[in-house]
Design a protein around this motif. Structure first.
Motif, PDB file in Angstrom:
ATOM      1  N   VAL A   1       0.806  -1.232   0.000  1.00 48.44           N
ATOM      2  CA  VAL A   1       0.000   0.000   0.000  1.00 48.44           C
ATOM      3  C   VAL A   1       0.832   1.271   0.000  1.00 48.44           C
TER       4      VAL A   1
ATOM      5  N   LEU B   1     -12.769  -5.334 -14.225  1.00 50.00           N
ATOM      6  CA  LEU B   1     -11.545  -4.974 -13.501  1.00 50.00           C
ATOM      7  C   LEU B   1     -11.664  -3.556 -12.925  1.00 50.00           C
ATOM      8  N   PHE B   2     -12.101  -2.625 -13.763  1.00 48.16           N
ATOM      9  CA  PHE B   2     -12.183  -1.230 -13.328  1.00 48.16           C
ATOM     10  C   PHE B   2     -13.242  -1.069 -12.229  1.00 48.16           C
ATOM     11  N   GLU B   3     -14.349  -1.788 -12.396  1.00 43.80           N
ATOM     12  CA  GLU B   3     -15.431  -1.660 -11.417  1.00 43.80           C
ATOM     13  C   GLU B   3     -14.998  -2.228 -10.061  1.00 43.80           C
ATOM     14  N   ARG B   4     -14.281  -3.359 -10.101  1.00 46.42           N
ATOM     15  CA  ARG B   4     -13.795  -3.934  -8.841  1.00 46.42           C
ATOM     16  C   ARG B   4     -12.899  -2.927  -8.116  1.00 46.42           C
ATOM     17  N   ALA B   5     -12.057  -2.258  -8.890  1.00 51.29           N
ATOM     18  CA  ALA B   5     -11.162  -1.263  -8.292  1.00 51.29           C
ATOM     19  C   ALA B   5     -11.958  -0.085  -7.741  1.00 51.29           C
ATOM     20  N   ARG B   6     -12.899   0.407  -8.525  1.00 52.18           N
ATOM     21  CA  ARG B   6     -13.645   1.582  -8.087  1.00 52.18           C
ATOM     22  C   ARG B   6     -14.450   1.302  -6.832  1.00 52.18           C
TER      23      ARG B   6
ATOM     24  N   ALA C   1     -13.948  -0.957  -4.549  1.00 52.03           N
ATOM     25  CA  ALA C   1     -13.062  -1.155  -3.395  1.00 52.03           C
ATOM     26  C   ALA C   1     -12.491   0.171  -2.909  1.00 52.03           C
ATOM     27  N   ARG C   2     -12.071   1.010  -3.854  1.00 51.95           N
ATOM     28  CA  ARG C   2     -11.475   2.281  -3.429  1.00 51.95           C
ATOM     29  C   ARG C   2     -12.517   3.184  -2.771  1.00 51.95           C
ATOM     30  N   ASN C   3     -13.704   3.238  -3.343  1.00 55.35           N
ATOM     31  CA  ASN C   3     -14.713   4.124  -2.768  1.00 55.35           C
ATOM     32  C   ASN C   3     -15.156   3.649  -1.385  1.00 55.35           C
TER      33      ASN C   3
ATOM     34  N   TRP D   1     -13.211   2.073   0.664  1.00 58.93           N
ATOM     35  CA  TRP D   1     -12.084   2.457   1.528  1.00 58.93           C
ATOM     36  C   TRP D   1     -12.156   3.937   1.888  1.00 58.93           C
ATOM     37  N   LEU D   2     -12.377   4.782   0.873  1.00 60.40           N
ATOM     38  CA  LEU D   2     -12.460   6.225   1.108  1.00 60.40           C
ATOM     39  C   LEU D   2     -13.529   6.552   2.140  1.00 60.40           C
TER      40      LEU D   2
ATOM     41  N   HIS E   1     -12.287   4.889   5.950  1.00 67.87           N
ATOM     42  CA  HIS E   1     -10.986   4.898   6.607  1.00 67.87           C
ATOM     43  C   HIS E   1     -10.477   6.294   6.895  1.00 67.87           C
TER      44      HIS E   1
ATOM     45  N   ALA F   1      -7.589   7.912   4.973  1.00 64.38           N
ATOM     46  CA  ALA F   1      -7.783   8.291   3.575  1.00 64.38           C
ATOM     47  C   ALA F   1      -7.884   9.802   3.414  1.00 64.38           C
ATOM     48  N   ASN F   2      -8.108  10.494   4.502  1.00 65.59           N
ATOM     49  CA  ASN F   2      -8.449  11.909   4.386  1.00 65.59           C
ATOM     50  C   ASN F   2      -7.391  12.799   5.016  1.00 65.59           C
TER      51      ASN F   2
END
Lengths: 329, 329
Positions: free
Chosen positions: A223, A309-314, A316-318, A320-321, A324, A327-328
């Motif tokens: 990370v 692939l892109f959706e899995r990333a989006r 997961a990231r959103n 997390w945002l 967590h 993240a800020n």
């Protein structure tokens, strides 16, 4: 200082730390000192560093009460220090541990802020190990200390608060506010030493947790260390082109954010990459396998596969945002 | 509207555009409409989109005066339109060009906001080419128009102002302020049509330039499409792990910035990656070669080599940050 301290007497008792020695008065070390001072949690900060001009800034900014360059006899400051923080690039920590070992006071706790932990711990065992004097009997901290030569006042740490800026001038007493600070204590680290370090980071506004050192290095390879290496690599290979300016001319905010880590301190990141090379290479290999899959999707023009692939990333990231703290800003 | 227009009559003449049709009322299309309205550069904006609820937002936010879903007979709006902006994911543009070709008015200029340009131009040639009626003789725009069936009112464009947000609700009349807008005109694009599009973007606050389409696609493969793909790939391979939460738990601001692009719209980026697959795969290959070099430096513990790579990146990025308008928000 006297009046504000008196006014806040109920909230802030006498400083819990008498003297703190900070080796490496940059973004991390400088912010640690400023935050302890802002919390009235330290009486005296001694700064140690390589650059006289940076140390001069540190004094002017109120980071350190006095400073020494590393070629001076600064280790004499350790005999009555409550805490020494090693906040240099992590590659310097082994030599520093060897240097300070014979000079530590009987109650001096040692911590660091390096981004890799197994290499720092190995150096600690090598240089501090039996060399560390036990807590002096009768010392306030000695009461519940485990006995034996292995009982150590070494508490490896890692505050999650770097930025790409460096130097004392970048320091801020707010850098660690609400930030995670990870401690990776050795089996032989005394509970008292660990508490002293945890309390100091808490006073700085940090949220302290612990992690096993090997797991720490695995996680941060993925990370943090890999993203730094990837950002450096992207900019380096663009910059090496004969027509690099054509590319940079049209780079915009997406490129800026993706490459922010490439403005980080090269020496610090050389040390991190070499200190955690095994885990970093494992992550690099996993990432290259993902790039293989991406390339295969491009070759076969597999739009559904790309979306997945892109959706899995989006997603997961959103998620997390949203959840967590770290993240800020 | 009458009074403010009258007051500002010297600075802002009558709207230069009567009717503008925006297909795809998201971040880009919505911001284009808002900025034209804020500049009093358009009389009427017609919004076209797939989602009735997004179109409803667009009306409420003052983006569009009226809206149509794509399954309605919206192409009737084109006959008296001065400009139509295609601001959908770029994969939809070929079908849209085929759809609008027979419905365009004699003076309707067509532009788009796609991130890839050679594929859009190929579709424009295929679907608009001879089908595009020439400027009507006697029309104010016809004076200096080149003659012949190939004379086109198609002006491909690319505003450098995306963010990872999407939808009408993300639109802002300030999105394009001081941002580069690239036009990649065809050889047969009329100067008048190009000026109309350039003036519209200038009214939105953009700084308009031109670029050859193939060069555009090469450059953006490197500085935009690859970083997006790399960010998606990093998060996707982390998210696929059984213990992914252990990793995300300790991800911090460096990870956040490196992966910001992974929150982008998957459909838009599928289309970009497929539309510019050749150049993107070339960049991916160059990047993987750089990762090979990085891995070799790790294997050989070549600290000087790592420092040199990181320093080259840092120097290049900081020089870019200092000198380029598009680096800053």
């Amino acid at each position: 200082m006297a009046t504000p301290n008196a006014v806040k007497a109920d909230a802030v008792p006498a400083p819990s730390l008498g003297k703190v020695v900070v080796v490496g008065v940059g973004l991390i070390g400088g912010s640690f000192a400023l935050a302890l001072k802002a919390a009235a949690a330290v009486a005296t900060v001694v700064g140690v560093g390589r650059s006289a001009s940076n140390l001069s800034s540190a004094r002017q900014l109120g980071i350190a009460d006095r400073t020494w360059t590393q070629d001076q006899r600064w280790t004499d400051e350790l005999i009555d220090a409550d805490l020494v923080l090693l906040a240099t690039p992590v590659g310097q920590i082994p030599a520093l541990l060897a240097l300070i070992a014979p000079a530590l006071g009987a109650a001096t706790v040692v911590t660091d802020a390096g981004s890799t932990k197994q290499d720092v711990i190995a150096a600690g065992r090598r240089h501090l190990g039996a060399a560390l004097p036990r807590f002096v009997p009768g010392h306030p901290l000695a009461g519940t200390e485990r006995s034996g030569a292995a009982a150590a006042r070494f508490v490896p740490g890692h505050p999650l608060a770097g930025t790409e800026r460096s130097g004392a001038a970048a320091a801020s007493d707010a850098l660690f506010r609400d930030r995670t600070v990870i401690l990776t204590p050795l089996a032989e680290t005394s509970a008292e030493a660990q508490k002293r370090v945890a309390d100091a980071w808490t006073a700085c506004g940090g949220v302290v947790g612990t992690l096993e050192a090997a797991r720490h290095d695995e996680i941060f390879a993925a990370v943090s260390h890999l993203p730094h290496a990837l950002a450096f690599a992207l900019v380096a290979q663009l910059a090496a082109r004969a027509d690099a300016l054509d590319y940079f001319r049209y780079a915009a905010t997406g490129f800026r954010d993706f490459t922010r880590l490439a403005s980080s301190d090269p020496e610090m990141w050389r040390d991190v990459c070499l200190g955690n090379a095994t885990a970093l290479r494992r992550e690099l290999s996993a990432y290259r396998a993902e790039l293989d899959r991406l390339d295969a999707l491009l070759v076969s023009a597999d739009g559904d596969g790309l979306i997945a692939l892109f959706e899995r990333a989006r997603v997961a990231r959103n998620a997390w945002l949203a959840h967590h703290r770290d993240a800020n800003d």
